[in-house]
Design a protein around this motif. Sequence first.
Motif, PDB file in Angstrom:
ATOM      1  N   GLN A  89      39.532 -38.793   0.390  1.00 16.48           N
ATOM      2  CA  GLN A  89      40.801 -38.689   1.125  1.00 16.48           C
ATOM      3  C   GLN A  89      41.779 -37.765   0.411  1.00 16.48           C
ATOM      4  N   GLN A  90      41.836 -37.866  -0.937  1.00 15.46           N
ATOM      5  CA  GLN A  90      42.730 -37.007  -1.703  1.00 15.46           C
ATOM      6  C   GLN A  90      42.328 -35.547  -1.593  1.00 15.46           C
ATOM      7  N   VAL A  91      41.012 -35.290  -1.661  1.00 23.83           N
ATOM      8  CA  VAL A  91      40.532 -33.913  -1.530  1.00 23.83           C
ATOM      9  C   VAL A  91      40.876 -33.365  -0.153  1.00 23.83           C
ATOM     10  N   LEU A  92      40.586 -34.145   0.892  1.00 22.42           N
ATOM     11  CA  LEU A  92      40.889 -33.695   2.253  1.00 22.42           C
ATOM     12  C   LEU A  92      42.376 -33.423   2.423  1.00 22.42           C
ATOM     13  N   LYS A  93      43.209 -34.265   1.827  1.00 19.53           N
ATOM     14  CA  LYS A  93      44.650 -34.096   1.934  1.00 19.53           C
ATOM     15  C   LYS A  93      45.117 -32.844   1.218  1.00 19.53           C
ATOM     16  N   ASN A  94      44.463 -32.511   0.097  1.00 22.22           N
ATOM     17  CA  ASN A  94      44.964 -31.436  -0.758  1.00 22.22           C
ATOM     18  C   ASN A  94      44.324 -30.078  -0.540  1.00 22.22           C
ATOM     19  N   ARG A 129      43.555 -28.956   2.771  1.00 22.28           N
ATOM     20  CA  ARG A 129      43.933 -28.463   4.093  1.00 22.28           C
ATOM     21  C   ARG A 129      45.147 -27.539   3.965  1.00 22.28           C
ATOM     22  N   ILE A 130      45.322 -26.700   4.975  1.00 24.12           N
ATOM     23  CA  ILE A 130      46.434 -25.753   4.962  1.00 24.12           C
ATOM     24  C   ILE A 130      47.652 -26.448   5.549  1.00 24.12           C
ATOM     25  N   ASP A 131      48.427 -27.054   4.665  1.00 29.13           N
ATOM     26  CA  ASP A 131      49.589 -27.825   5.061  1.00 29.13           C
ATOM     27  C   ASP A 131      50.591 -27.753   3.908  1.00 29.13           C
ATOM     28  N   PRO A 132      51.885 -27.552   4.198  1.00 31.49           N
ATOM     29  CA  PRO A 132      52.872 -27.431   3.105  1.00 31.49           C
ATOM     30  C   PRO A 132      52.880 -28.614   2.145  1.00 31.49           C
ATOM     31  N   SER A 133      52.366 -29.776   2.564  1.00 30.60           N
ATOM     32  CA  SER A 133      52.367 -30.949   1.687  1.00 30.60           C
ATOM     33  C   SER A 133      51.147 -31.007   0.772  1.00 30.60           C
ATOM     34  N   LEU A 163      48.283 -29.970  -2.108  1.00 23.38           N
ATOM     35  CA  LEU A 163      48.316 -29.425  -3.460  1.00 23.38           C
ATOM     36  C   LEU A 163      47.950 -27.945  -3.484  1.00 23.38           C
ATOM     37  N   SER A 164      47.027 -27.541  -2.610  1.00 23.60           N
ATOM     38  CA  SER A 164      46.522 -26.165  -2.650  1.00 23.60           C
ATOM     39  C   SER A 164      47.314 -25.198  -1.767  1.00 23.60           C
ATOM     40  N   PHE A 165      48.367 -25.680  -1.080  1.00 22.52           N
ATOM     41  CA  PHE A 165      49.070 -24.803  -0.134  1.00 22.52           C
ATOM     42  C   PHE A 165      49.696 -23.601  -0.837  1.00 22.52           C
ATOM     43  N   ASN A 166      50.423 -23.840  -1.928  1.00 29.13           N
ATOM     44  CA  ASN A 166      51.042 -22.721  -2.636  1.00 29.13           C
ATOM     45  C   ASN A 166      49.996 -21.788  -3.229  1.00 29.13           C
ATOM     46  N   MET A 167      48.859 -22.381  -3.634  1.00 25.81           N
ATOM     47  CA  MET A 167      47.751 -21.571  -4.157  1.00 25.81           C
ATOM     48  C   MET A 167      47.201 -20.678  -3.043  1.00 25.81           C
ATOM     49  N   TRP A 168      47.143 -21.203  -1.824  1.00 28.47           N
ATOM     50  CA  TRP A 168      46.665 -20.431  -0.680  1.00 28.47           C
ATOM     51  C   TRP A 168      47.693 -19.372  -0.278  1.00 28.47           C
ATOM     52  N   GLY A 206      45.027  -7.244   8.587  1.00 31.17           N
ATOM     53  CA  GLY A 206      44.956  -7.724   9.967  1.00 31.17           C
ATOM     54  C   GLY A 206      45.482  -9.144  10.094  1.00 31.17           C
ATOM     55  N   LEU A 207      45.762  -9.550  11.319  1.00 29.72           N
ATOM     56  CA  LEU A 207      46.315 -10.876  11.590  1.00 29.72           C
ATOM     57  C   LEU A 207      45.186 -11.896  11.694  1.00 29.72           C
ATOM     58  N   PHE A 208      45.106 -12.764  10.706  1.00 26.93           N
ATOM     59  CA  PHE A 208      44.114 -13.836  10.706  1.00 26.93           C
ATOM     60  C   PHE A 208      44.719 -15.092  11.317  1.00 26.93           C
ATOM     61  N   THR A 209      43.936 -15.768  12.124  1.00 28.90           N
ATOM     62  CA  THR A 209      44.288 -17.097  12.625  1.00 28.90           C
ATOM     63  C   THR A 209      43.149 -18.027  12.235  1.00 28.90           C
ATOM     64  N   VAL A 210      43.445 -19.008  11.374  1.00 31.63           N
ATOM     65  CA  VAL A 210      42.399 -19.896  10.853  1.00 31.63           C
ATOM     66  C   VAL A 210      42.778 -21.346  11.112  1.00 31.63           C
ATOM     67  N   PHE A 211      41.777 -22.210  11.123  1.00 32.37           N
ATOM     68  CA  PHE A 211      42.006 -23.635  11.349  1.00 32.37           C
ATOM     69  C   PHE A 211      42.512 -24.290  10.058  1.00 32.37           C
ATOM     70  N   THR A 212      43.522 -25.145  10.197  1.00 30.31           N
ATOM     71  CA  THR A 212      44.158 -25.758   9.028  1.00 30.31           C
ATOM     72  C   THR A 212      43.393 -26.964   8.505  1.00 30.31           C
ATOM     73  N   GLY A 213      42.639 -27.653   9.376  1.00 30.89           N
ATOM     74  CA  GLY A 213      41.944 -28.868   8.961  1.00 30.89           C
ATOM     75  C   GLY A 213      42.809 -30.111   9.009  1.00 30.89           C
ATOM     76  N   VAL A 214      44.065 -30.006   9.460  1.00 31.94           N
ATOM     77  CA  VAL A 214      44.969 -31.163   9.510  1.00 31.94           C
ATOM     78  C   VAL A 214      44.515 -32.152  10.590  1.00 31.94           C
ATOM     79  N   LYS A 215      44.211 -31.645  11.781  1.00 35.67           N
ATOM     80  CA  LYS A 215      43.784 -32.517  12.877  1.00 35.67           C
ATOM     81  C   LYS A 215      42.269 -32.626  12.961  1.00 35.67           C
ATOM     82  N   ASP A 216      41.567 -31.548  12.690  1.00 37.06           N
ATOM     83  CA  ASP A 216      40.107 -31.532  12.792  1.00 37.06           C
ATOM     84  C   ASP A 216      39.533 -30.959  11.502  1.00 37.06           C
TER      85      ASP A 216
END
Length: 471
Positions: free
Chosen positions: A38-43, A45-49, A51-56, A217-227
Amino acid sequence: MGSRARARRAAAMLGFLGLLCAVLGAVMIVMVPTLIKQQVLKNVRIDPSSLSFNMWKEIPVPFYLSVYFFDVVNPSAVLLGEKPQVRERGPYVYREFRHKSNITFNDNDTVSFLEYRSFQFQPDRSHGLESDYIVMPNILVLGAAMMMENKPMSLKLIMTLAFSTLGERAFMNRTVGEIMWGYEDPLVHLVNKYLPNMFPFKGKFGLFAELNNSNSGLFTVFTGVKDFSRIHLVDKWNGLSKVKYWHSDQCNMINGTSGQMWAPFMTPETSLEFYSPEACRSMNLVYKETGVFEGIPTYRFVAPSTLFANGSIYPPNEGFCPCLESGIQNISTCRFNAPLFLSHPHFYNADPMLAEAVLGLHPNPEEHSLFLDVHPVTGIPMNCSVKLQLSLYVKAIKGIGQTGKIEPVVLPLMWFEESGAMEGEPLQTFYTQLVLVPSVLHYAQYVLVGLGCVLLFIPIIHQIRSQEAFP
């Protein structure tokens, strides 16, 4: 009697404590893997909350672009039909800076962004200066000549006259800075004046001119938050679900991620797939071996031998043809129809005929293979070295005097390595939160079970001894 009672109470308390430890350890054995997941999945995903968001968002890894040029030693002899001889020059090293902008979260569980790159020359890491002169094929002249091969002779003669008037030759002597970032060429101005859509560039021409201070180029990628199942996968690139450069739907598909992070919980059966705008195609790397980077367990992924194989060797690549020898990919359809080819450096992993046709090439896996070391639990790259070569197919074109008697050959222009490794504070944070803490929890659960079992034996042993002492 009082001392025996106290001993019984103490043994009972230790037994009770042992029971608690054993139960807690057992609960942890059941729950910790789920909590870690759960912690890995939370950290990741592409979400401001996360752990890896700023790294991304602002990649903390220092990336370097190392460029090696093939200096043509005998250009006059090549024009007379002799075998080309090249001398590798470099590396010329640039610090690569990346940052994302225009980050927009969409309603369909995706995020859109532009990633900008800029390059800064690093003299202390380089073997040479940007002012060094390199003799190499004139891509504009030889590329234009190849495009005129099947045109009427009258047009070829007009082109020969135009080249002569403009002072254009088959080989040029330019500085590293000019080759990389662009130089003024009268041919570019002439073509843009009369054939405005022929070249994708309007000013200076350089191999990396379009990459500096620009986006991919403009990338649109899935965040993993919902799916979670689609985390980091590319939904669209520049609004497209597939490109139109190649001759099959499979080759035109935009597969995998944007090449920066992958789905967590990898296995040796996992492959790394990503879309590369520079190569105009999706690429797939395969698992090779496990390893350790700065105390962090990794999986190493490498290029399969089929990555640049031609259609006769690997039928799924038929859509990238027309092909020459196996081991090089024709990218002319996405590079203004110039006969450019992509491969591993020195034609490593390609048909030996390619390296034998040019003197001075020495392919070997240690220097010329690429790899990505990825933390399998999170899918985050720890260390990478991506090496690719750009070559030009050249030959004499009847009617265009500048091409002389050049024998058909795929002539390497340059090869480059993009490398980066996580270090410093980001590495320490990553190690502590995603490696050290899970490891401590992993061992703690078994320590608690073991300690609990030991403590549970104390009242049992005490009872046995009491019975022996007072039968």
